[in-house]
Design a protein around this motif. Sequence first.
Motif, short mmCIF file in Angstrom:
data_model
loop_
_atom_site.label_atom_id
_atom_site.label_comp_id
_atom_site.label_asym_id
_atom_site.label_seq_id
_atom_site.Cartn_x
_atom_site.Cartn_y
_atom_site.Cartn_z
N ARG A 158 0.81 -1.22 0.00
CA ARG A 158 0.00 0.00 0.00
C ARG A 158 0.84 1.27 0.00
O ARG A 158 0.43 2.29 -0.55
CB ARG A 158 -0.91 -0.02 1.23
N ILE A 159 1.99 1.23 0.59
CA ILE A 159 2.83 2.44 0.61
C ILE A 159 3.29 2.78 -0.81
O ILE A 159 3.24 3.94 -1.24
CB ILE A 159 4.07 2.21 1.52
N THR A 160 3.69 1.77 -1.54
CA THR A 160 4.11 2.01 -2.92
C THR A 160 2.95 2.53 -3.76
O THR A 160 3.11 3.46 -4.56
CB THR A 160 4.70 0.72 -3.52
N HIS A 161 1.79 1.93 -3.56
CA HIS A 161 0.63 2.42 -4.31
C HIS A 161 0.32 3.87 -3.96
O HIS A 161 0.03 4.68 -4.84
CB HIS A 161 -0.59 1.53 -4.03
N GLU A 162 0.42 4.19 -2.70
CA GLU A 162 0.10 5.56 -2.30
C GLU A 162 1.13 6.55 -2.85
O GLU A 162 0.76 7.62 -3.36
CB GLU A 162 0.05 5.67 -0.77
N ALA A 163 2.38 6.19 -2.77
CA ALA A 163 3.41 7.11 -3.29
C ALA A 163 3.24 7.31 -4.79
O ALA A 163 3.40 8.42 -5.32
CB ALA A 163 4.80 6.56 -2.96
N THR A 164 2.94 6.22 -5.48
CA THR A 164 2.70 6.32 -6.93
C THR A 164 1.54 7.26 -7.21
O THR A 164 1.62 8.13 -8.10
CB THR A 164 2.41 4.91 -7.49
N GLY A 202 16.49 15.43 -0.42
CA GLY A 202 16.34 15.15 1.00
C GLY A 202 16.12 13.69 1.35
O GLY A 202 16.03 13.33 2.52
N ALA A 203 16.06 12.84 0.33
CA ALA A 203 15.89 11.41 0.61
C ALA A 203 17.24 10.77 0.90
O ALA A 203 18.30 11.37 0.69
CB ALA A 203 15.22 10.73 -0.59
N GLN A 235 9.99 7.07 1.26
CA GLN A 235 10.76 8.31 1.17
C GLN A 235 10.00 9.35 0.35
O GLN A 235 10.05 10.55 0.64
CB GLN A 235 12.13 8.04 0.54
N TRP A 236 9.30 8.90 -0.66
CA TRP A 236 8.51 9.81 -1.48
C TRP A 236 7.31 10.33 -0.70
O TRP A 236 6.92 11.50 -0.86
CB TRP A 236 8.08 9.14 -2.78
N LEU A 237 6.73 9.49 0.11
CA LEU A 237 5.63 9.99 0.96
C LEU A 237 6.15 11.12 1.84
O LEU A 237 5.49 12.15 2.00
CB LEU A 237 5.05 8.86 1.81
N GLY A 238 7.33 10.89 2.41
CA GLY A 238 7.90 11.94 3.26
C GLY A 238 8.14 13.23 2.49
O GLY A 238 7.86 14.33 2.97
N LEU A 239 8.65 13.10 1.28
CA LEU A 239 8.96 14.30 0.50
C LEU A 239 7.70 15.02 0.01
O LEU A 239 7.66 16.26 -0.02
CB LEU A 239 9.80 13.93 -0.73
N LEU A 240 6.69 14.24 -0.37
CA LEU A 240 5.56 14.86 -1.05
C LEU A 240 4.48 15.39 -0.10
O LEU A 240 3.75 16.32 -0.47
CB LEU A 240 4.94 13.87 -2.05
N ARG A 241 4.41 14.79 1.07
CA ARG A 241 3.40 15.27 2.03
C ARG A 241 3.67 16.73 2.38
O ARG A 241 4.80 17.10 2.67
CB ARG A 241 3.47 14.46 3.32
N ASP A 242 2.61 17.52 2.39
CA ASP A 242 2.73 18.93 2.80
C ASP A 242 3.80 19.67 1.99
O ASP A 242 4.43 20.62 2.49
CB ASP A 242 3.09 19.03 4.30
N ASP A 243 4.03 19.21 0.79
CA ASP A 243 4.99 19.90 -0.09
C ASP A 243 6.39 20.07 0.51
O ASP A 243 7.08 21.06 0.23
CB ASP A 243 4.45 21.27 -0.49
N ALA A 244 6.79 19.08 1.30
CA ALA A 244 8.15 19.17 1.85
C ALA A 244 9.19 19.29 0.75
O ALA A 244 10.18 20.01 0.87
CB ALA A 244 8.44 17.95 2.73
N TRP A 245 8.97 18.57 -0.35
CA TRP A 245 9.95 18.59 -1.44
C TRP A 245 10.18 20.00 -1.97
O TRP A 245 11.32 20.42 -2.19
CB TRP A 245 9.52 17.65 -2.57
#
Lengths: 356, 356, 356, 356
Positions: free
Chosen positions: C44-50, C218-219, C256-266
Amino acid sequence: MPDASPTAHNYAFASDNTAGVCPEVLAALAEANRGHVPSYGHDRITHEATDRIRALFETDCEVFFVYNGTAANALSLASICSSYHAILAHADAHVERDECAAPEFFSGGARVVPLPGSLGKLSPDVVDQAASSHHEVHASKPRVLSLTQSTEWGTVYSPAAIAALTATARRHNLAVHLDGARFANAAAALRDRPGATPADLTWRAGVDVLSFGGTKNGAAGTEAIVFFNRSLAAEFAYRRKQSGQLASKMRFLAAQWLGLLRDDAWLRHAAHANAMAARLGRELGAFPALRLLAPVEANAVFVELPPAVAQGLFARGWHFYAMMGEHGYRLMCSWATQPADLDAFLGDLRAVVSAQ
Amino acid sequence: MPDASPTAHNYAFASDNTAGVCPEVLAALAEANRGHVPSYGHDRITHEATDRIRALFETDCEVFFVYNGTAANALSLASICSSYHAILAHADAHVERDECAAPEFFSGGARVVPLPGSLGKLSPDVVDQAASSHHEVHASKPRVLSLTQSTEWGTVYSPAAIAALTATARRHNLAVHLDGARFANAAAALRDRPGATPADLTWRAGVDVLSFGGTKNGAAGTEAIVFFNRSLAAEFAYRRKQSGQLASKMRFLAAQWLGLLRDDAWLRHAAHANAMAARLGRELGAFPALRLLAPVEANAVFVELPPAVAQGLFARGWHFYAMMGEHGYRLMCSWATQPADLDAFLGDLRAVVSAQ
Amino acid sequence: MPDASPTAHNYAFASDNTAGVCPEVLAALAEANRGHVPSYGHDRITHEATDRIRALFETDCEVFFVYNGTAANALSLASICSSYHAILAHADAHVERDECAAPEFFSGGARVVPLPGSLGKLSPDVVDQAASSHHEVHASKPRVLSLTQSTEWGTVYSPAAIAALTATARRHNLAVHLDGARFANAAAALRDRPGATPADLTWRAGVDVLSFGGTKNGAAGTEAIVFFNRSLAAEFAYRRKQSGQLASKMRFLAAQWLGLLRDDAWLRHAAHANAMAARLGRELGAFPALRLLAPVEANAVFVELPPAVAQGLFARGWHFYAMMGEHGYRLMCSWATQPADLDAFLGDLRAVVSAQ
Amino acid sequence: MPDASPTAHNYAFASDNTAGVCPEVLAALAEANRGHVPSYGHDRITHEATDRIRALFETDCEVFFVYNGTAANALSLASICSSYHAILAHADAHVERDECAAPEFFSGGARVVPLPGSLGKLSPDVVDQAASSHHEVHASKPRVLSLTQSTEWGTVYSPAAIAALTATARRHNLAVHLDGARFANAAAALRDRPGATPADLTWRAGVDVLSFGGTKNGAAGTEAIVFFNRSLAAEFAYRRKQSGQLASKMRFLAAQWLGLLRDDAWLRHAAHANAMAARLGRELGAFPALRLLAPVEANAVFVELPPAVAQGLFARGWHFYAMMGEHGYRLMCSWATQPADLDAFLGDLRAVVSAQ
């Protein structure tokens, strides 16, 4: 220099590539040797040879001349396969056993999957099963079925047998390659049957690309890659160049085909080779101590020889190769095989057998 | 069929591979066509041709016949380079400009690094600088220097110039490959100098492996890979087989070399090509409107033609290629170039120039 | 263990990959570490990040996570190119200068053709010319244009500039790859402009496939290959597996992508890096003895330093790299660059300069 | 997000890579995340992890961290093999069955030759026979023996068994690679035996290069290629870079090893996985309807399940894979397997069996 010494025919049955060049090819080479012509295939001889192959197959196929059979097979397969694809082929196929992993090299990693089948032939069931087995991305994805005609066992697929195999391939989205290093022998074997023209044996039966062998048929060294499925030939000219198979003096590859194709020399030579093999098979079959291991349908004879018999023939200077298990041997005939070669071989065989 | 039509010599200067096969090669092919002989190079003709090459170079080198120059170069380089290595070569070298990235393909990724140099020649300084620059693992590691003799510009390295380059290569642990597609023309150009035998031009000057060209010298299609550094040849037979360059009827590759090497036909033909080019260069240089772009040291002539002159020649059916910038053109001579070809070309040139 | 010693920030400007992992990524890794989940990306994490990447780009793209930027670029290009193709790219592009010929390796021989352009940018004219030059089958056939955004020179293409380049590519049937190792920095640089969303910068401007960089943003180590042209992604999963880029515990790449993309951290991290570079550029520009070599548009500063100044900084322990000629140096900022790092560097710089 | 739902352990036995990261690795990652450090492995963490591996194996080996097991195996083999070589391996080996022909891809064509052997193990006789068969240049030349420890069947080679195999390999000039994706489980299984240290199991037994698995042992994703034969590591750093396996933020690969190796966490976790498998095997063996298919020596259990039993477990949400024939299944344990996972599985199994 090779000469006409008493041992000159000792390689007569070792392979169909121990033979030289047939007269028609030699004449065509000499004839092509006139003047300055464009290089890399932009010459009239190459155009004419290409057109003759199109006429032979009764279709507007794409034709590329290359130097040898290993290259013809490997380039054909590389034009179909990416590095992660699998090639389904008989376990005794040349692409599996005799090309030092050339398909892997030319494709950058495509794997040959060897399949079982009696007398060198594949069956639709075996292909169906191999193409059905999958393992997601963890194994190479089947992409092409490679058949051999005539087979490594000197047997011949009927057009119907080929069509059944290609239909199975189509159901699995596999392209179909035909290794025709000895296509001439198959065509000659079937030529009196209805519905067995070169076209019937190839594209009408569902073949996408053919390695059409000239070398074993009587040439010095040339094979034609014939794309019936023209989309596979897109950009193939680059692939041929990059892999070192584009002849600068292309006319001399093409001229060999003119020699073979004019007046059906190719079929006549193949029929001769087949006839020599048929006679050899009949005579060997008459020896009570020997056993034929396959029907003689083209230009190969497979025979089981008692060890002492094989050793006796080797001792008399004959060269031929073991092909299955310890006691199976292959004897090949070619355009150049003469009745005198058979007489000499059979004479030595009788002497060896009677000495047992 | 190509014929003796008025346009027959229109390709005479397009390349040295628009020529056919010299008589000595044709005779050797016919002579080789006797009897059944072992395939894949285990025959007497191949052994003899190999020995003749060893004798020519006065050393016990390893010799492998292949089909063409692209394969000879790429296989030589692949026997030296892993995928992460770099090949230092002149920016105009065949391996850089004319082989569709064959070195990259055969080696699985080795990169050609193009280097500058006037008139197709490299200098030790340029090689030294290229071999010195490094970037840890982030860039391909220099592993081999590939020289061309005679060069793409029709110039010739002296043995001393080669030795200076190979000494630089050695300091950087680089092997040295010599692309000798036109080695014969260089050898012929230097043959009256002391210290310029084939051995002097190669291994005595530090060359590890030579692509020895037969095709442009008068063969139908054969090149010899000559390993002076025998350790590089270990397992090379497998590499040749896997890449589709092992001829089953090897005698017909080898026989071409017998034809070339007997009675020094190779040198005689190359000297003839050089002489034709020298005459062409002299006569072109006498036109006030034209300018030679390089000294004529081998069998190539580079000339600047005003656009209207080039167009005029093209309109009269001549084929030749632009090689540098817009107005530079290359005219090649070969064993087959006849004085009549030059007369016809120069006659047309005079007509075109005077019509300006 | 690395520590907070006085030299801890000496690598602060050496590269944006000397930084560690941003807090959001570290948290996401810890959060992903729960329970047993399907491997190889069926979790599910991979699906969500995708899905988040699809949402970010406002299109139903195909997304594949891989380990690093070299693999992302080389696999993207190999999905487009056969071995005989050419890749047009800037002479300073990572694919040309910093990947040890990975594109050649992954594609089996495709060649990178380096093109000129000031400040790391290509122009349509240069691309047009390179794509137009051809040489029949003798040279690699141009197949893809690879752009870099932000460039190796820290400059940023406008959406219009990208669209002009991709239009040129389309006219020549070239696909378009975007090396976005620092795509975040470009997106951050342009985010206040209209028409410069991630979609505008990529597929709406004609990009077929993006190497979307996570590592420098940042990853710990992850990049996403984003196929906007979905047909290029057919069978890509096999290619990723075969080349050793399929993670069994995929959730830890995806997280790592979830971390970057949430709340526009990236975007926030990239904007921070850009701001640090902007300040560094301003302050360096105020030194009369120094000269900026490129406008500071993203997170890189290029500056010419007198030799004694560079040596003085090296002597004080600072690490940074020469990038052009002898006196040009690159200073990189990242998500982790702190004002204190700048203060320390500038303080040392002032001391070195005043000691001249 | 994965959660603690009732189905959270349904993947517990599907593979040892459905597990997350062990606490020691997570802590080491966080600990490594301090400050700016040199990239590409020139940092203290990487040096320390490398030294710990050297200490573990009691020798000055060369160590390279890569991302996953497919890359570790394929790169190890490519450092040994040229494109025309053969890799001898068990027919069930990961390199043969589960890597989508990665060895072929990384080596440019080396072929895996699958060999038979019960319970995933090879015997010296089988290796001897495979290495002895040759076919001149027409087939790939055997160059390396690849063993797997613990095997794909969850069995473990003794040091003496490995030594006997490597002695056979040496007689045929084969190098020896050990696929140690589950080396930890083997080491744990043997740790109470004399003469079974990591050194005893590898270089002292004749192993040249080890793929040392971290991922299945509790890491997020890292494997170490350990060259005991240091000559094989020459230039390996280039190969790793070119193939996309050089991490820019290398400290995060290396830190995982610090987490695993400190206080022998790696052995403790492997021993736990083995113990869970042993209990699972014992309990399954007590079911009259079931049959164990292999001794449980490491962390895998192979069991024959009647079709209805397998279907019943699948229907209750359990995931596990068929491994041999129709009714053989593999159940894997890992560092993360909990007694509660076993209890749940066995409870469901009892319910399914009693419902038959």
